[in-house]
Motif scaffolding. Structure first.
Motif, PDB file in Angstrom:
ATOM      1  N   LEU A 277       0.822  -1.217   0.000  1.00 40.84           N
ATOM      2  CA  LEU A 277       0.000   0.000   0.000  1.00 40.84           C
ATOM      3  C   LEU A 277       0.855   1.265   0.000  1.00 40.84           C
ATOM      4  CD1 LEU A 277      -2.944   1.008   0.118  1.00 40.84           C
ATOM      5  CD2 LEU A 277      -2.699   1.075   2.601  1.00 40.84           C
ATOM      6  N   ILE A 278       1.922   1.259   0.817  1.00 38.55           N
ATOM      7  CA  ILE A 278       2.764   2.463   0.922  1.00 38.55           C
ATOM      8  C   ILE A 278       3.427   2.762  -0.419  1.00 38.55           C
ATOM      9  CG2 ILE A 278       4.821   3.428   2.058  1.00 38.55           C
ATOM     10  CD1 ILE A 278       3.888   1.702   4.554  1.00 38.55           C
ATOM     11  N   ASP A 279       3.967   1.712  -1.055  1.00 36.73           N
ATOM     12  CA  ASP A 279       4.615   1.898  -2.360  1.00 36.73           C
ATOM     13  C   ASP A 279       3.619   2.409  -3.399  1.00 36.73           C
ATOM     14  OD1 ASP A 279       7.183   1.304  -1.695  1.00 36.73           O
ATOM     15  OD2 ASP A 279       7.043  -0.832  -2.190  1.00 36.73           O
ATOM     16  N   ARG A 280       2.414   1.890  -3.327  1.00 29.65           N
ATOM     17  CA  ARG A 280       1.399   2.315  -4.301  1.00 29.65           C
ATOM     18  C   ARG A 280       1.041   3.793  -4.128  1.00 29.65           C
ATOM     19  NH1 ARG A 280      -2.960  -2.530  -4.194  1.00 29.65           N
ATOM     20  NH2 ARG A 280      -4.207  -1.125  -5.482  1.00 29.65           N
ATOM     21  N   ILE A 281       0.966   4.212  -2.876  1.00 29.94           N
ATOM     22  CA  ILE A 281       0.666   5.641  -2.610  1.00 29.94           C
ATOM     23  C   ILE A 281       1.827   6.517  -3.090  1.00 29.94           C
ATOM     24  CG2 ILE A 281       0.304   7.340  -0.755  1.00 29.94           C
ATOM     25  CD1 ILE A 281      -1.163   5.017   0.759  1.00 29.94           C
ATOM     26  N   LYS A 282       3.061   6.027  -2.820  1.00 29.96           N
ATOM     27  CA  LYS A 282       4.245   6.790  -3.253  1.00 29.96           C
ATOM     28  C   LYS A 282       4.245   6.966  -4.768  1.00 29.96           C
ATOM     29  CE  LYS A 282       7.672   5.625   0.283  1.00 29.96           C
ATOM     30  NZ  LYS A 282       8.826   4.740   0.551  1.00 29.96           N
ATOM     31  N   ILE A 283       3.986   5.863  -5.463  1.00 28.97           N
ATOM     32  CA  ILE A 283       3.990   5.908  -6.931  1.00 28.97           C
ATOM     33  C   ILE A 283       2.857   6.800  -7.438  1.00 28.97           C
ATOM     34  CG2 ILE A 283       3.686   4.509  -9.057  1.00 28.97           C
ATOM     35  CD1 ILE A 283       6.402   4.069  -7.664  1.00 28.97           C
ATOM     36  N   TYR A 284       1.731   6.756  -6.760  1.00 30.66           N
ATOM     37  CA  TYR A 284       0.582   7.573  -7.159  1.00 30.66           C
ATOM     38  C   TYR A 284       0.940   9.062  -7.104  1.00 30.66           C
ATOM     39  CZ  TYR A 284      -4.082   9.701  -6.904  1.00 30.66           C
ATOM     40  OH  TYR A 284      -5.181  10.489  -7.117  1.00 30.66           O
ATOM     41  N   PHE A 285       1.569   9.475  -6.002  1.00 36.87           N
ATOM     42  CA  PHE A 285       1.942  10.886  -5.862  1.00 36.87           C
ATOM     43  C   PHE A 285       3.088  11.262  -6.792  1.00 36.87           C
ATOM     44  CE2 PHE A 285      -0.413  10.505  -1.827  1.00 36.87           C
ATOM     45  CZ  PHE A 285      -1.288  11.570  -2.017  1.00 36.87           C
ATOM     46  N   LEU A 286       4.017  10.310  -6.975  1.00 36.06           N
ATOM     47  CA  LEU A 286       5.141  10.567  -7.891  1.00 36.06           C
ATOM     48  C   LEU A 286       4.630  10.736  -9.327  1.00 36.06           C
ATOM     49  CD1 LEU A 286       8.260  10.767  -7.713  1.00 36.06           C
ATOM     50  CD2 LEU A 286       8.358   8.356  -8.355  1.00 36.06           C
ATOM     51  N   ALA A 287       3.662   9.905  -9.698  1.00 36.33           N
ATOM     52  CA  ALA A 287       3.083   9.984 -11.048  1.00 36.33           C
ATOM     53  C   ALA A 287       2.378  11.316 -11.264  1.00 36.33           C
ATOM     54  CB  ALA A 287       2.104   8.831 -11.252  1.00 36.33           C
ATOM     55  N   LYS A 288       1.848  11.886 -10.208  1.00 40.10           N
ATOM     56  CA  LYS A 288       1.198  13.197 -10.323  1.00 40.10           C
ATOM     57  C   LYS A 288       2.223  14.297 -10.597  1.00 40.10           C
ATOM     58  CE  LYS A 288      -3.288  13.035  -8.491  1.00 40.10           C
ATOM     59  NZ  LYS A 288      -4.310  13.908  -7.975  1.00 40.10           N
ATOM     60  N   LYS A 289       3.416  14.085 -10.007  1.00 42.41           N
ATOM     61  CA  LYS A 289       4.466  15.105 -10.160  1.00 42.41           C
ATOM     62  C   LYS A 289       5.264  14.895 -11.434  1.00 42.41           C
ATOM     63  CE  LYS A 289       6.470  14.784  -6.062  1.00 42.41           C
ATOM     64  NZ  LYS A 289       7.439  15.048  -4.985  1.00 42.41           N
ATOM     65  N   GLU A 290       5.583  13.629 -11.745  1.00 46.56           N
ATOM     66  CA  GLU A 290       6.495  13.323 -12.869  1.00 46.56           C
ATOM     67  C   GLU A 290       5.715  12.759 -14.064  1.00 46.56           C
ATOM     68  OE1 GLU A 290       9.886  13.541 -12.929  1.00 46.56           O
ATOM     69  OE2 GLU A 290      10.194  14.203 -10.859  1.00 46.56           O
ATOM     70  N   PRO A 291       5.652  13.507 -15.151  1.00 42.86           N
ATOM     71  CA  PRO A 291       4.920  12.999 -16.334  1.00 42.86           C
ATOM     72  C   PRO A 291       5.493  11.682 -16.880  1.00 42.86           C
ATOM     73  CG  PRO A 291       5.568  15.287 -16.632  1.00 42.86           C
ATOM     74  CD  PRO A 291       6.223  14.837 -15.385  1.00 42.86           C
ATOM     75  N   GLU A 292       6.837  11.531 -16.772  1.00 43.75           N
ATOM     76  CA  GLU A 292       7.476  10.308 -17.288  1.00 43.75           C
ATOM     77  C   GLU A 292       7.016   9.081 -16.492  1.00 43.75           C
ATOM     78  OE1 GLU A 292       9.848   8.015 -19.767  1.00 43.75           O
ATOM     79  OE2 GLU A 292       9.131  10.082 -19.975  1.00 43.75           O
ATOM     80  N   VAL A 293       6.964   9.266 -15.164  1.00 47.12           N
ATOM     81  CA  VAL A 293       6.506   8.173 -14.288  1.00 47.12           C
ATOM     82  C   VAL A 293       5.039   7.851 -14.598  1.00 47.12           C
ATOM     83  CG1 VAL A 293       6.032   7.527 -11.874  1.00 47.12           C
ATOM     84  CG2 VAL A 293       8.146   8.729 -12.447  1.00 47.12           C
ATOM     85  N   LYS A 294       4.246   8.911 -14.792  1.00 42.00           N
ATOM     86  CA  LYS A 294       2.821   8.712 -15.079  1.00 42.00           C
ATOM     87  C   LYS A 294       2.620   7.940 -16.382  1.00 42.00           C
ATOM     88  CE  LYS A 294      -1.554  11.264 -15.364  1.00 42.00           C
ATOM     89  NZ  LYS A 294      -2.161  10.207 -16.103  1.00 42.00           N
ATOM     90  N   LYS A 295       3.443   8.301 -17.397  1.00 39.96           N
ATOM     91  CA  LYS A 295       3.324   7.648 -18.712  1.00 39.96           C
ATOM     92  C   LYS A 295       3.610   6.139 -18.578  1.00 39.96           C
ATOM     93  CE  LYS A 295       5.147   7.848 -23.392  1.00 39.96           C
ATOM     94  NZ  LYS A 295       6.335   7.089 -23.644  1.00 39.96           N
ATOM     95  N   ILE A 296       4.712   5.852 -17.888  1.00 37.46           N
ATOM     96  CA  ILE A 296       5.094   4.424 -17.721  1.00 37.46           C
ATOM     97  C   ILE A 296       4.015   3.684 -16.908  1.00 37.46           C
ATOM     98  CG2 ILE A 296       6.798   2.858 -16.671  1.00 37.46           C
ATOM     99  CD1 ILE A 296       8.910   5.105 -17.219  1.00 37.46           C
ATOM    100  N   PHE A 297       3.606   4.338 -15.826  1.00 35.01           N
ATOM    101  CA  PHE A 297       2.600   3.721 -14.953  1.00 35.01           C
ATOM    102  C   PHE A 297       1.302   3.435 -15.731  1.00 35.01           C
ATOM    103  CE2 PHE A 297      -0.977   4.173 -11.963  1.00 35.01           C
ATOM    104  CZ  PHE A 297      -0.676   3.127 -11.098  1.00 35.01           C
ATOM    105  N   ASP A 298       0.852   4.391 -16.528  1.00 39.15           N
ATOM    106  CA  ASP A 298      -0.402   4.225 -17.294  1.00 39.15           C
ATOM    107  C   ASP A 298      -0.291   3.097 -18.316  1.00 39.15           C
ATOM    108  OD1 ASP A 298      -1.662   6.153 -15.865  1.00 39.15           O
ATOM    109  OD2 ASP A 298      -1.392   7.763 -17.351  1.00 39.15           O
ATOM    110  N   GLU A 299       0.881   3.047 -18.977  1.00 37.02           N
ATOM    111  CA  GLU A 299       1.084   1.984 -19.982  1.00 37.02           C
ATOM    112  C   GLU A 299       0.969   0.596 -19.341  1.00 37.02           C
ATOM    113  OE1 GLU A 299       4.160   4.297 -23.036  1.00 37.02           O
ATOM    114  OE2 GLU A 299       4.904   2.658 -21.766  1.00 37.02           O
ATOM    115  N   TYR A 300       1.692   0.435 -18.259  1.00 30.02           N
ATOM    116  CA  TYR A 300       1.683  -0.873 -17.578  1.00 30.02           C
ATOM    117  C   TYR A 300       0.314  -1.178 -16.981  1.00 30.02           C
ATOM    118  CZ  TYR A 300       6.642  -1.973 -18.026  1.00 30.02           C
ATOM    119  OH  TYR A 300       7.867  -2.326 -18.523  1.00 30.02           O
ATOM    120  N   ARG A 301      -0.327  -0.148 -16.447  1.00 29.02           N
ATOM    121  CA  ARG A 301      -1.625  -0.384 -15.810  1.00 29.02           C
ATOM    122  C   ARG A 301      -2.686  -0.801 -16.843  1.00 29.02           C
ATOM    123  NH1 ARG A 301      -4.589   4.294 -12.463  1.00 29.02           N
ATOM    124  NH2 ARG A 301      -4.692   5.092 -14.574  1.00 29.02           N
ATOM    125  N   ALA A 302      -2.602  -0.156 -18.040  1.00 23.88           N
ATOM    126  CA  ALA A 302      -3.556  -0.512 -19.101  1.00 23.88           C
ATOM    127  C   ALA A 302      -3.377  -1.981 -19.499  1.00 23.88           C
ATOM    128  CB  ALA A 302      -3.358   0.392 -20.311  1.00 23.88           C
TER     129      ALA A 302
END
Lengths: 172, 176
Positions: free
Chosen positions: A26-51
Protein backbone atom coordinates in the motif's frame (compact mmCIF):
# COMPACT_ATOMS: atom_id res chain seq x y z
CA UNK A 1 27.30 7.93 -9.49
CA UNK A 2 25.89 6.93 -12.88
CA UNK A 3 25.55 3.29 -11.71
CA UNK A 4 23.73 4.36 -8.55
CA UNK A 5 21.34 6.50 -10.57
CA UNK A 6 20.73 3.69 -13.03
CA UNK A 7 20.07 1.28 -10.15
CA UNK A 8 17.66 3.75 -8.60
CA UNK A 9 15.82 4.05 -11.92
CA UNK A 10 15.61 0.29 -12.23
CA UNK A 11 14.27 0.01 -8.69
CA UNK A 12 11.76 2.77 -9.38
CA UNK A 13 10.66 1.09 -12.61
CA UNK A 14 10.14 -2.20 -10.75
CA UNK A 15 8.03 -0.40 -8.18
CA UNK A 16 6.00 1.32 -10.90
CA UNK A 17 5.36 -2.03 -12.59
CA UNK A 18 4.42 -3.70 -9.30
CA UNK A 19 2.05 -0.81 -8.53
CA UNK A 20 0.50 -0.97 -12.00
CA UNK A 21 -0.12 -4.72 -11.62
CA UNK A 22 -1.35 -4.10 -8.04
CA UNK A 23 1.34 -6.31 -6.53
CA UNK A 24 3.07 -3.54 -4.56
CA UNK A 25 2.38 -2.80 -0.92
CA UNK A 26 0.00 0.00 0.00
CA UNK A 27 2.76 2.46 0.92
CA UNK A 28 4.61 1.90 -2.36
CA UNK A 29 1.40 2.32 -4.30
CA UNK A 30 0.67 5.64 -2.61
CA UNK A 31 4.24 6.79 -3.25
CA UNK A 32 3.99 5.91 -6.93
CA UNK A 33 0.58 7.57 -7.16
CA UNK A 34 1.94 10.89 -5.86
CA UNK A 35 5.14 10.57 -7.89
CA UNK A 36 3.08 9.98 -11.05
CA UNK A 37 1.20 13.20 -10.32
CA UNK A 38 4.47 15.11 -10.16
CA UNK A 39 6.50 13.32 -12.87
CA UNK A 40 4.92 13.00 -16.33
CA UNK A 41 7.48 10.31 -17.29
CA UNK A 42 6.51 8.17 -14.29
CA UNK A 43 2.82 8.71 -15.08
CA UNK A 44 3.32 7.65 -18.71
CA UNK A 45 5.09 4.42 -17.72
CA UNK A 46 2.60 3.72 -14.95
CA UNK A 47 -0.40 4.23 -17.29
CA UNK A 48 1.08 1.98 -19.98
CA UNK A 49 1.68 -0.87 -17.58
CA UNK A 50 -1.63 -0.38 -15.81
CA UNK A 51 -3.56 -0.51 -19.10
CA UNK A 52 -1.85 -3.77 -20.05
CA UNK A 53 -2.33 -5.19 -16.55
CA UNK A 54 -6.04 -4.39 -16.44
CA UNK A 55 -6.58 -5.84 -19.92
CA UNK A 56 -4.78 -9.06 -18.97
CA UNK A 57 -6.69 -9.26 -15.71
CA UNK A 58 -9.93 -9.38 -17.68
CA UNK A 59 -8.77 -12.16 -19.98
CA UNK A 60 -11.08 -15.11 -19.45
CA UNK A 61 -9.65 -18.63 -19.57
CA UNK A 62 -9.95 -20.12 -23.03
CA UNK A 63 -12.79 -22.64 -23.18
CA UNK A 64 -11.75 -26.15 -24.10
CA UNK A 65 -13.86 -27.54 -26.99
CA UNK A 66 -16.58 -29.91 -25.78
CA UNK A 67 -15.45 -32.51 -28.30
CA UNK A 68 -12.19 -32.95 -26.33
CA UNK A 69 -13.98 -33.62 -23.05
CA UNK A 70 -16.60 -35.83 -24.72
CA UNK A 71 -13.92 -37.94 -26.37
CA UNK A 72 -12.64 -38.80 -22.89
CA UNK A 73 -15.79 -40.73 -22.01
CA UNK A 74 -14.52 -43.55 -24.19
CA UNK A 75 -11.23 -43.62 -22.28
CA UNK A 76 -12.79 -43.45 -18.85
CA UNK A 77 -15.31 -46.16 -19.73
CA UNK A 78 -12.41 -48.55 -20.18
CA UNK A 79 -11.67 -50.40 -17.01
CA UNK A 80 -8.27 -49.73 -15.49
CA UNK A 81 -6.13 -52.80 -14.83
CA UNK A 82 -6.77 -53.98 -11.29
CA UNK A 83 -3.72 -53.32 -9.14
CA UNK A 84 -4.18 -54.26 -5.48
CA UNK A 85 -2.01 -54.04 -2.40
CA UNK A 86 -0.88 -57.35 -0.80
CA UNK A 87 -3.32 -56.93 2.11
CA UNK A 88 -6.20 -56.55 -0.33
CA UNK A 89 -5.00 -59.53 -2.35
CA UNK A 90 -4.94 -61.64 0.85
CA UNK A 91 -8.44 -60.53 1.82
CA UNK A 92 -9.77 -61.13 -1.67
CA UNK A 93 -8.15 -64.61 -1.72
CA UNK A 94 -9.77 -65.51 1.61
CA UNK A 95 -13.16 -64.42 0.38
CA UNK A 96 -12.73 -66.33 -2.89
CA UNK A 97 -11.69 -69.53 -1.10
CA UNK A 98 -14.61 -69.23 1.34
CA UNK A 99 -17.06 -68.76 -1.50
CA UNK A 100 -15.58 -71.75 -3.38
CA UNK A 101 -15.86 -74.02 -0.31
CA UNK A 102 -19.40 -72.84 0.38
CA UNK A 103 -20.42 -73.52 -3.22
CA UNK A 104 -18.86 -77.02 -3.13
CA UNK A 105 -20.57 -77.87 0.16
CA UNK A 106 -23.85 -76.62 -1.16
CA UNK A 107 -23.46 -78.71 -4.30
CA UNK A 108 -22.67 -81.88 -2.26
CA UNK A 109 -25.66 -81.30 -0.05
CA UNK A 110 -27.80 -80.70 -3.06
CA UNK A 111 -26.79 -84.10 -4.59
CA UNK A 112 -28.28 -86.05 -1.70
CA UNK A 113 -31.71 -87.45 -2.72
CA UNK A 114 -34.65 -86.13 -0.81
CA UNK A 115 -37.39 -88.69 0.05
CA UNK A 116 -40.96 -88.15 1.06
CA UNK A 117 -42.37 -89.46 4.33
CA UNK A 118 -44.44 -92.09 2.46
CA UNK A 119 -41.34 -93.35 0.65
CA UNK A 120 -39.47 -93.62 3.95
CA UNK A 121 -42.33 -95.56 5.55
CA UNK A 122 -42.55 -97.83 2.52
CA UNK A 123 -38.82 -98.46 2.71
CA UNK A 124 -39.08 -99.25 6.41
CA UNK A 125 -41.83 -101.75 5.64
CA UNK A 126 -39.66 -103.36 2.98
CA UNK A 127 -36.75 -103.58 5.40
CA UNK A 128 -38.99 -105.19 8.03
CA UNK A 129 -40.29 -107.71 5.47
CA UNK A 130 -36.77 -108.49 4.34
CA UNK A 131 -35.62 -108.97 7.92
CA UNK A 132 -38.66 -111.18 8.62
CA UNK A 133 -37.80 -113.35 5.60
CA UNK A 134 -34.19 -113.61 6.75
CA UNK A 135 -35.38 -114.43 10.29
CA UNK A 136 -37.65 -117.16 8.96
CA UNK A 137 -34.80 -118.66 6.97
CA UNK A 138 -32.53 -118.60 10.00
CA UNK A 139 -35.17 -120.29 12.13
CA UNK A 140 -35.77 -122.97 9.48
CA UNK A 141 -32.06 -123.58 9.29
CA UNK A 142 -31.80 -123.80 13.09
CA UNK A 143 -34.63 -126.32 13.21
CA UNK A 144 -33.12 -128.33 10.42
CA UNK A 145 -29.76 -128.41 12.17
CA UNK A 146 -31.24 -129.23 15.59
CA UNK A 147 -33.84 -131.74 14.47
CA UNK A 148 -32.48 -133.35 11.35
CA UNK A 149 -28.77 -132.87 10.92
CA UNK A 150 -27.47 -133.09 14.50
CA UNK A 151 -29.47 -136.19 15.67
CA UNK A 152 -29.50 -138.14 12.39
CA UNK A 153 -26.44 -137.11 10.39
CA UNK A 154 -24.06 -136.35 13.28
CA UNK A 155 -25.39 -138.03 16.45
CA UNK A 156 -26.28 -141.35 14.88
CA UNK A 157 -22.86 -142.07 13.22
CA UNK A 158 -21.08 -140.96 16.40
CA UNK A 159 -23.31 -143.27 18.49
CA UNK A 160 -22.63 -146.08 16.06
CA UNK A 161 -18.90 -145.49 16.20
CA UNK A 162 -18.88 -145.34 19.97
CA UNK A 163 -20.82 -148.65 20.16
CA UNK A 164 -18.29 -150.33 17.90
CA UNK A 165 -15.39 -149.01 19.96
CA UNK A 166 -17.14 -150.18 23.15
CA UNK A 167 -17.63 -153.66 21.80
CA UNK A 168 -14.02 -153.86 20.77
CA UNK A 169 -12.82 -152.76 24.20
CA UNK A 170 -15.11 -155.13 26.13
CA UNK A 171 -14.14 -157.96 23.81
CA UNK A 172 -17.75 -158.79 22.92
CA UNK B 1 -17.07 -45.01 -8.47
CA UNK B 2 -15.28 -42.51 -6.19
CA UNK B 3 -12.39 -42.42 -8.60
CA UNK B 4 -14.68 -41.49 -11.49
CA UNK B 5 -16.33 -38.81 -9.38
CA UNK B 6 -12.96 -37.36 -8.34
CA UNK B 7 -11.85 -37.40 -11.96
CA UNK B 8 -14.91 -35.51 -13.11
CA UNK B 9 -14.36 -32.86 -10.44
CA UNK B 10 -10.73 -32.43 -11.50
CA UNK B 11 -11.62 -32.23 -15.20
CA UNK B 12 -14.30 -29.63 -14.60
CA UNK B 13 -11.96 -27.60 -12.45
CA UNK B 14 -8.86 -27.72 -14.63
CA UNK B 15 -9.96 -28.36 -18.22
CA UNK B 16 -9.99 -24.68 -19.25
CA UNK B 17 -6.80 -23.92 -17.34
CA UNK B 18 -5.01 -26.75 -19.11
CA UNK B 19 -6.30 -25.67 -22.50
CA UNK B 20 -5.51 -21.96 -21.92
CA UNK B 21 -1.99 -22.73 -20.77
CA UNK B 22 -1.37 -25.04 -23.72
CA UNK B 23 -2.78 -22.49 -26.14
CA UNK B 24 -0.41 -19.77 -24.89
CA UNK B 25 2.55 -22.12 -24.89
CA UNK B 26 2.23 -23.83 -28.27
CA UNK B 27 0.42 -21.06 -30.19
CA UNK B 28 -1.49 -23.56 -32.30
CA UNK B 29 -5.10 -24.43 -31.46
CA UNK B 30 -4.99 -28.00 -32.74
CA UNK B 31 -1.81 -28.82 -30.84
CA UNK B 32 -3.25 -27.22 -27.71
CA UNK B 33 -6.26 -29.50 -28.08
CA UNK B 34 -4.03 -32.57 -28.48
CA UNK B 35 -2.00 -31.61 -25.41
CA UNK B 36 -5.15 -30.95 -23.36
CA UNK B 37 -6.59 -34.33 -24.34
CA UNK B 38 -3.34 -36.08 -23.45
CA UNK B 39 -3.25 -34.35 -20.05
CA UNK B 40 -6.85 -35.32 -19.31
CA UNK B 41 -6.10 -38.96 -20.22
CA UNK B 42 -3.01 -38.93 -18.01
CA UNK B 43 -5.06 -37.61 -15.11
CA UNK B 44 -7.41 -40.59 -15.52
CA UNK B 45 -4.56 -43.08 -15.76
CA UNK B 46 -2.84 -41.63 -12.69
CA UNK B 47 -5.89 -41.23 -10.49
CA UNK B 48 -4.92 -42.47 -7.05
CA UNK B 49 -1.23 -41.87 -7.63
CA UNK B 50 -1.36 -38.23 -6.60
CA UNK B 51 -3.05 -36.60 -3.64
CA UNK B 52 -6.10 -34.54 -4.54
CA UNK B 53 -4.94 -31.35 -2.73
CA UNK B 54 -1.74 -31.47 -4.80
CA UNK B 55 -3.60 -32.31 -8.00
CA UNK B 56 -3.37 -28.76 -9.36
CA UNK B 57 0.43 -28.72 -9.26
CA UNK B 58 0.60 -32.21 -10.74
CA UNK B 59 -1.79 -31.37 -13.57
CA UNK B 60 -0.12 -28.09 -14.50
CA UNK B 61 3.35 -29.67 -14.30
CA UNK B 62 2.18 -32.42 -16.66
CA UNK B 63 0.69 -29.80 -19.00
CA UNK B 64 3.89 -27.75 -18.89
CA UNK B 65 6.08 -30.80 -19.59
CA UNK B 66 3.93 -31.86 -22.53
CA UNK B 67 4.08 -28.32 -23.96
CA UNK B 68 7.86 -28.28 -23.61
CA UNK B 69 8.10 -31.72 -25.28
CA UNK B 70 5.94 -30.44 -28.10
CA UNK B 71 8.05 -27.28 -28.55
CA UNK B 72 11.25 -29.33 -28.61
CA UNK B 73 9.85 -31.66 -31.26
CA UNK B 74 8.68 -28.69 -33.25
CA UNK B 75 12.16 -27.19 -33.12
CA UNK B 76 13.66 -30.42 -34.44
CA UNK B 77 11.19 -30.73 -37.29
CA UNK B 78 11.41 -26.98 -37.95
CA UNK B 79 7.94 -26.87 -39.34
CA UNK B 80 6.51 -23.45 -39.74
CA UNK B 81 2.88 -23.19 -38.82
CA UNK B 82 0.76 -20.12 -38.93
CA UNK B 83 -1.61 -19.60 -36.08
CA UNK B 84 -5.07 -18.68 -37.21
CA UNK B 85 -7.49 -17.70 -34.52
CA UNK B 86 -10.64 -19.28 -35.92
CA UNK B 87 -12.70 -17.68 -33.19
CA UNK B 88 -11.50 -14.12 -33.72
CA UNK B 89 -14.07 -13.17 -36.35
CA UNK B 90 -16.75 -14.87 -34.31
CA UNK B 91 -15.79 -12.88 -31.21
CA UNK B 92 -16.17 -9.58 -33.09
CA UNK B 93 -19.48 -10.65 -34.61
CA UNK B 94 -20.76 -11.74 -31.22
CA UNK B 95 -19.74 -8.52 -29.60
CA UNK B 96 -21.37 -6.50 -32.38
CA UNK B 97 -24.61 -7.30 -30.71
CA UNK B 98 -23.77 -4.69 -28.13
CA UNK B 99 -24.37 -1.03 -28.86
CA UNK B 100 -20.70 -0.04 -29.13
CA UNK B 101 -19.31 -2.18 -31.92
CA UNK B 102 -16.39 0.10 -32.68
CA UNK B 103 -15.14 0.32 -29.11
CA UNK B 104 -15.62 -3.38 -28.57
CA UNK B 105 -13.92 -4.30 -31.81
CA UNK B 106 -10.95 -2.10 -30.92
CA UNK B 107 -10.83 -3.71 -27.47
CA UNK B 108 -10.94 -7.11 -29.09
CA UNK B 109 -8.06 -6.18 -31.38
CA UNK B 110 -6.06 -4.88 -28.39
CA UNK B 111 -6.72 -8.13 -26.55
CA UNK B 112 -5.46 -10.12 -29.52
CA UNK B 113 -2.34 -7.94 -29.70
CA UNK B 114 -1.59 -8.57 -26.04
CA UNK B 115 -2.24 -12.30 -26.41
CA UNK B 116 0.01 -12.39 -29.44
CA UNK B 117 2.72 -10.52 -27.51
CA UNK B 118 2.43 -12.96 -24.59
CA UNK B 119 2.87 -15.85 -27.02
CA UNK B 120 6.07 -14.25 -28.27
CA UNK B 121 7.68 -14.22 -24.81
CA UNK B 122 10.56 -16.66 -24.17
CA UNK B 123 9.30 -20.01 -22.84
CA UNK B 124 10.41 -19.62 -19.22
CA UNK B 125 9.03 -16.10 -18.88
CA UNK B 126 5.86 -17.04 -20.68
CA UNK B 127 5.10 -20.10 -18.53
CA UNK B 128 5.58 -18.13 -15.30
CA UNK B 129 3.63 -15.15 -16.62
CA UNK B 130 0.67 -17.20 -17.89
CA UNK B 131 0.44 -19.20 -14.68
CA UNK B 132 0.54 -16.07 -12.53
CA UNK B 133 -1.36 -13.46 -14.52
CA UNK B 134 -3.87 -15.55 -16.42
CA UNK B 135 -4.29 -18.80 -14.52
CA UNK B 136 -4.13 -17.09 -11.12
CA UNK B 137 -1.59 -19.39 -9.47
CA UNK B 138 0.36 -18.20 -6.42
CA UNK B 139 4.17 -17.84 -6.37
CA UNK B 140 4.52 -21.01 -4.29
CA UNK B 141 2.29 -23.05 -6.62
CA UNK B 142 4.24 -21.85 -9.67
CA UNK B 143 7.46 -22.73 -7.87
CA UNK B 144 6.13 -26.31 -7.41
CA UNK B 145 4.80 -26.62 -10.95
CA UNK B 146 7.95 -25.41 -12.68
CA UNK B 147 10.40 -26.58 -10.02
CA UNK B 148 11.87 -23.11 -9.58
CA UNK B 149 12.81 -21.15 -6.44
CA UNK B 150 10.15 -18.64 -5.42
CA UNK B 151 12.57 -15.72 -5.92
CA UNK B 152 13.20 -16.85 -9.49
CA UNK B 153 9.47 -16.94 -10.08
CA UNK B 154 9.18 -13.33 -8.89
CA UNK B 155 12.11 -12.21 -11.04
CA UNK B 156 10.72 -14.00 -14.13
CA UNK B 157 7.32 -12.36 -13.66
CA UNK B 158 8.92 -8.93 -13.52
CA UNK B 159 11.05 -9.65 -16.58
CA UNK B 160 8.03 -10.98 -18.45
CA UNK B 161 6.05 -7.82 -17.70
CA UNK B 162 8.87 -5.63 -19.00
CA UNK B 163 9.41 -7.79 -22.06
CA UNK B 164 5.69 -7.80 -22.80
CA UNK B 165 5.52 -4.02 -22.62
CA UNK B 166 8.49 -3.76 -25.01
CA UNK B 167 6.80 -6.20 -27.36
CA UNK B 168 3.58 -4.20 -27.30
CA UNK B 169 5.45 -1.01 -28.22
CA UNK B 170 6.54 -2.70 -31.42
CA UNK B 171 2.90 -2.92 -32.52
CA UNK B 172 2.04 0.13 -34.55
CA UNK B 173 -1.01 1.79 -33.19
CA UNK B 174 -1.00 0.02 -29.83
CA UNK B 175 -2.47 2.42 -27.38
CA UNK B 176 -2.18 1.67 -23.73
Amino acid sequence: MQDTRHKMNEELLNKIIAAAYKDAGLIDRIKIYFLAKKEPEVKKIFDEYRATASTIKNFPLERIPDSIVNSLKFETDRKKPLVLKPAYIFAVSIVAVTITIAVILFQIKKDEPVYSQAEIEFAEEQVKTSLAIVNKIFKKTENLIQEEILPKRVGKPIHKSLTIINNVLTGG
Amino acid sequence: MLETLGYKVLVNRFKNRIYSYALYMVKNQMDAEDISQEVLIRIWKNMGKFKLPAAGSWIMRTTHNLCIDYLRKEQVVKQRSYYIDEGFEEKIIDEDKLNQPEVITLQSITNEKIKSAIKKLPETLKSVFVLYQIEGFKYKEISEVLDLPINSVKVYILRARKKLQEELKSYAGYEA
